[in-house]
Design an enzyme around this catalytic site. Structure first.
Site, PDB file in Angstrom:
ATOM      1  N   ARG A 125       0.869  -1.169   0.000  1.00 13.92           N
ATOM      2  CA  ARG A 125       0.000   0.000   0.000  1.00 13.92           C
ATOM      3  C   ARG A 125       0.901   1.212   0.000  1.00 13.92           C
ATOM      4  O   ARG A 125       1.717   1.377   0.903  1.00 13.92           O
ATOM      5  CB  ARG A 125      -0.827  -0.066   1.284  1.00 13.92           C
ATOM      6  CG  ARG A 125      -1.991   0.812   1.405  1.00 13.92           C
ATOM      7  CD  ARG A 125      -2.566   0.652   2.800  1.00 13.92           C
ATOM      8  NE  ARG A 125      -1.559   1.020   3.782  1.00 13.92           N
ATOM      9  CZ  ARG A 125      -1.219   0.277   4.824  1.00 13.92           C
ATOM     10  NH1 ARG A 125      -1.809  -0.866   5.047  1.00 13.92           N
ATOM     11  NH2 ARG A 125      -0.288   0.680   5.655  1.00 13.92           N
ATOM     12  N   HIS A 181      -1.690   3.406   6.517  1.00 13.71           N
ATOM     13  CA  HIS A 181      -2.872   2.617   6.867  1.00 13.71           C
ATOM     14  C   HIS A 181      -4.136   3.464   6.802  1.00 13.71           C
ATOM     15  O   HIS A 181      -5.148   3.068   6.248  1.00 13.71           O
ATOM     16  CB  HIS A 181      -2.688   2.048   8.274  1.00 13.71           C
ATOM     17  CG  HIS A 181      -3.954   1.626   8.941  1.00 13.71           C
ATOM     18  ND1 HIS A 181      -4.660   0.520   8.533  1.00 13.71           N
ATOM     19  CD2 HIS A 181      -4.659   2.175   9.969  1.00 13.71           C
ATOM     20  CE1 HIS A 181      -5.745   0.406   9.290  1.00 13.71           C
ATOM     21  NE2 HIS A 181      -5.764   1.392  10.164  1.00 13.71           N
ATOM     22  N   TYR A 196       7.643   3.736  10.326  1.00 11.43           N
ATOM     23  CA  TYR A 196       7.910   2.285  10.299  1.00 11.43           C
ATOM     24  C   TYR A 196       8.279   1.734   8.916  1.00 11.43           C
ATOM     25  O   TYR A 196       8.565   0.553   8.778  1.00 11.43           O
ATOM     26  CB  TYR A 196       6.727   1.510  10.895  1.00 11.43           C
ATOM     27  CG  TYR A 196       5.374   1.799  10.253  1.00 11.43           C
ATOM     28  CD1 TYR A 196       4.920   1.016   9.196  1.00 11.43           C
ATOM     29  CD2 TYR A 196       4.568   2.847  10.694  1.00 11.43           C
ATOM     30  CE1 TYR A 196       3.694   1.276   8.604  1.00 11.43           C
ATOM     31  CE2 TYR A 196       3.342   3.111  10.105  1.00 11.43           C
ATOM     32  CZ  TYR A 196       2.913   2.325   9.058  1.00 11.43           C
ATOM     33  OH  TYR A 196       1.706   2.586   8.465  1.00 11.43           O
TER      34      TYR A 196
END
Lengths: 355, 325
Positions: A260, A264, A273
């Site tokens: 992606r 998120h 991250y």
């Protein structure tokens, strides 16, 4: 004493690709049989969805959408898997799987209404076989199992497909669903979009299993791992799983390895991250660029086509968001009346406090 | 009319509906061939086939999810959760998924599902087989909670639950399955959900209760009558929604009330009944409404459960307290 032959299945499974990153068919046997018009339609949907995703992120930042989970990068898994289905097949989505719903028939403005927290977003039109996006990770896996059993009992040659991510594959409902589907031989496809992270938790911390496809073994159903940035690999895998299901051969687990490009959700900072380097490597596997290269070589697509679809998508999104914004607001009495088929007396009384 | 115990009446309700409507299905752990651990579904698989009555793998959440999905497909599933303590495994599917489906979908989908589960103490069952969790489910919007106290009601309420187009949580007290026989009409009839029953008329105090406690209250009322106190007993039958009208009508007559439940005292059905009495009948009361209930502990191990569960003596003591207030 004889040594107990303990063994962990440590071998990773290869993710099957059909199309190379430079748009060459490298696996002819798995290449789905698609007409030129279908190829162009798939490309159209992927470009449209990317543009809509871009716009949705902006609309979210402007406060014109509510919760929105970006999808860019996952167009091959989302659009390819839906494209491989029939209209009567049932889609049981997770919260991110809005494109599958829309391409299966949910009007876009209703998807926007869902995001804006409006009940009409979940009022799926008759004849559109989808459930509303699911928030509880994994619950939809069991719904698909039940819906698939419904198809089986009705002797209807249709399939239920359900989506979750790599994180969702850790849920108890995931195991229960796979096991039930195996035990009852149900026409269901468990489609895991492994995009490497469950919000921030990387796959390596999600499971000690080398692949999610391995998890099919314990349920006695076939599992396969495919390249989720390759729309042909996705279509081929889903078509064949659906074919098995329609013939009464039962369920399939498909792990599609994807990425992606955005975080998120809109409230999440992926740079905490994920490295720039990692993002760059995945950008090179962009499913839209890859399909474009293939289509351009066949003379089926040009840069102008992409620009045209983008303009069309922008116009559609603008029109549909306006339609969502103009939809009459919900009311508390309306909410109360949708709790039960017949509103019980105590709720009628509570309704009166809001009228 | 046939004489049936509550177990037979529940089975008869399912047989009636299986015969009437081909969309009715029964599934759960061990419900098929042997007819469940309490044999409530005994014989039904033989009669209606393995496609309609079937055993599931041991997984409660999946039983709930299966019911949800089959409901969406137009079936009317009766899903058995083998013992009440196991519903926690299925709670998401029961109270988050099934109970919200109509609302979430703005009426596009509904979950015409019945979750049946045995519960209730006094039979020396293992831990987590007996707890009274009706308050927990009753607090969840979108699902009705039904608890019969006798064979006639059990059959009529279950048929009504199966025909209801919304989810129903149907709780069967273990101690009532074989407790006694009563006349149960053959064929179909329904007992309206959400409607309480005045099982004993009286003028001095209203005892509001449900399930096994209806019988405890009756024993207490027999004794109280000897002491000159006429108790009216109301069997709620459905603990969500609560039939407050029947309760208020009774309190207008008696001016005193107690609520008896087997469950722990706090935050449950009794508390809700009293809150509604305060809203609708406060000025008719001559005394505070008291609760007779289990203490706020975990349901005890079998050895002392008979002391934990409300007894007729505790009901009598509470009635005397409100009479003497």
């Amino acid at each position: 004493m004889t040594r107990v032959p303990y063994e962990v299945y440590t071998e990773d499974v290869e993710a099957l690709s059909v199309l190379s990153p430079d748009g060459e068919v490298i696996n002819k046997e798995m290449m789905p049989d698609l007409t030129d018009d279908q190829l162009k339609e798939i490309m159209y949907r992927m470009v449209f969805t990317r543009t809509w995703d871009d716009r949705a992120v902006n609309l979210g930042r402007q406060g014109r959408l509510g919760f929105y989970a970006p999808v860019s990068g996952q167009e091959a898994t989302m659009i390819g898997s839906e494209f491989a289905l029939q209209k009567e097949d049932f889609v049981c989505p997770g919260y991110r799987d809005i494109p599958q719903l829309v391409w299966h028939g949910l009007p876009l403005y209703q998807a926007f209404l869902y995001s804006r927290g409006h009940q009409h977003g979940g009022q799926i039109p008759e004849g559109v076989n989808v459930l509303m996006p699911q928030i509880i990770i994994g619950a939809q896996i069991l719904h698909a199992t039940g819906i698939a059993m419904g198809f089986k009992l009705k002797k209807q040659a249709n399939v239920a497909i359900t989506y979750t991510g790599d994180g969702g594959s850790s849920e108890g409902d995931f195991y229960e669903g796979l096991n039930y589907a195996g035990a009852f031989k149900l026409p269901v496809i468990f489609f895991v979009q492994n995009n490497g992270y469950a919000i921030t938790t990387p796959f390596a911390k999600q499971t000690a299993a080398k692949s999610i496809a391995h998890k099919a073994v314990a349920a006695g159903i076939p599992g396969i791992k495919i390249d989720g940035m390759d729309v042909f690999a996705v279509i081929s895998a889903v078509q064949q799983a659906a074919e098995r299901a329609r013939k009464g051969e039962g369920a399939t687990l498909i792990e599609a390895v994807t990425y992606r490009f955005r975080p998120h959700s809109l409230s999440d900072d992926a740079s905490k991250y994920r490295s720039k380097e990692e993002e760059g490597q995945w950008n090179e596997k962009d499913p839209i660029a890859r399909l474009a290269k293939y289509l351009e070589k066949k003379g089926l697509w040009t840069e102008e086509d992409t620009l045209r679809v983008r303009e069309e998508a922008k116009a559609t999104v603008n029109e549909q968001i306006k339609k969502a914004e103009q939809t009459e607001k919900m009311t508390i009495p309306g909410l109360i009346d949708s709790m039960f088929e017949v509103t019980p007396k105590h709720l009628e009384e509570q309704k009166a406090d809001f009228e | 009319m046939a004489q049936m115990n509550m177990k037979e009446a529940i089975r008869d309700a399912m047989r009636v509906e299986l015969t009437r409507d081909p969309n009715v299905l029964i599934f759960g752990e061990d419900v098929g061939n042997v007819g469940g651990v309490f044999r409530v579904t005994e014989g039904l698989q033989k009669e209606f086939g393995e496609e309609r009555i079937f055993d599931t793998p041991l997984a409660e959440s999946a039983i709930g999810g299966l019911a949800f999905g089959l409901g969406v497909q137009g079936f009317r599933p009766i899903a058995e959760i083998q013992f009440v303590g196991f519903i926690f495994e299925a709670l998401d599917q029961i109270v988050i998924q099934a109970a919200r489906l109509r609302w979430r979908s703005g009426g596009r989908y509904n979950a015409p599902v019945v979750f049946r589960t045995p519960f209730g103490g006094g039979v020396k069952a293992a831990e987590l087989h007996t707890d009274s969790l009706e308050g927990l489910i009753a607090q969840s919007p979108g699902i009705k909670v039904v608890i019969p106290s006798n064979p006639y009601d059990a059959k009529g309420l279950l048929i009504a639950s199966i025909r209801d187009n919304d989810p129903v949580f149907f709780m069967e007290h273990l101690n009532l399955y074989h407790a006694f026989r009563a006349e149960v009409p053959e064929g179909e009839y329904t007992v309206e959900l959400g409607k309480a029953n005045v099982v004993r008329e009286g003028t001095d105090v209203s005892i509001i209760t449900y399930g096994l406690m209806v019988h405890t209250a009756t024993k207490a009322a027999d004794q109280l009558e000897k002491d000159g106190i006429k108790a009216e007993i109301i069997d709620l039958r459905t603990v969500s929604p609560i039939d407050i009208d029947t309760i208020v009508a009774s309190i207008k007559k008696t001016n005193r009330a107690i609520v008896v439940q087997e469950a722990q005292k706090s935050s449950g059905v009794a508390a809700e009944v009293i809150a509604q009495i305060n809203e609708k009948a406060l000025l008719h009361l001559e005394a505070p409404v008291l609760r007779v209930a289990g203490p706020d502990t975990i349901f005890p191990f079998a050895q002392i459960e008979d002391s934990w569960i409300p007894t007729p003596a505790r009901v009598i003591a509470a009635v005397k307290k409100v009479m003497e207030f």
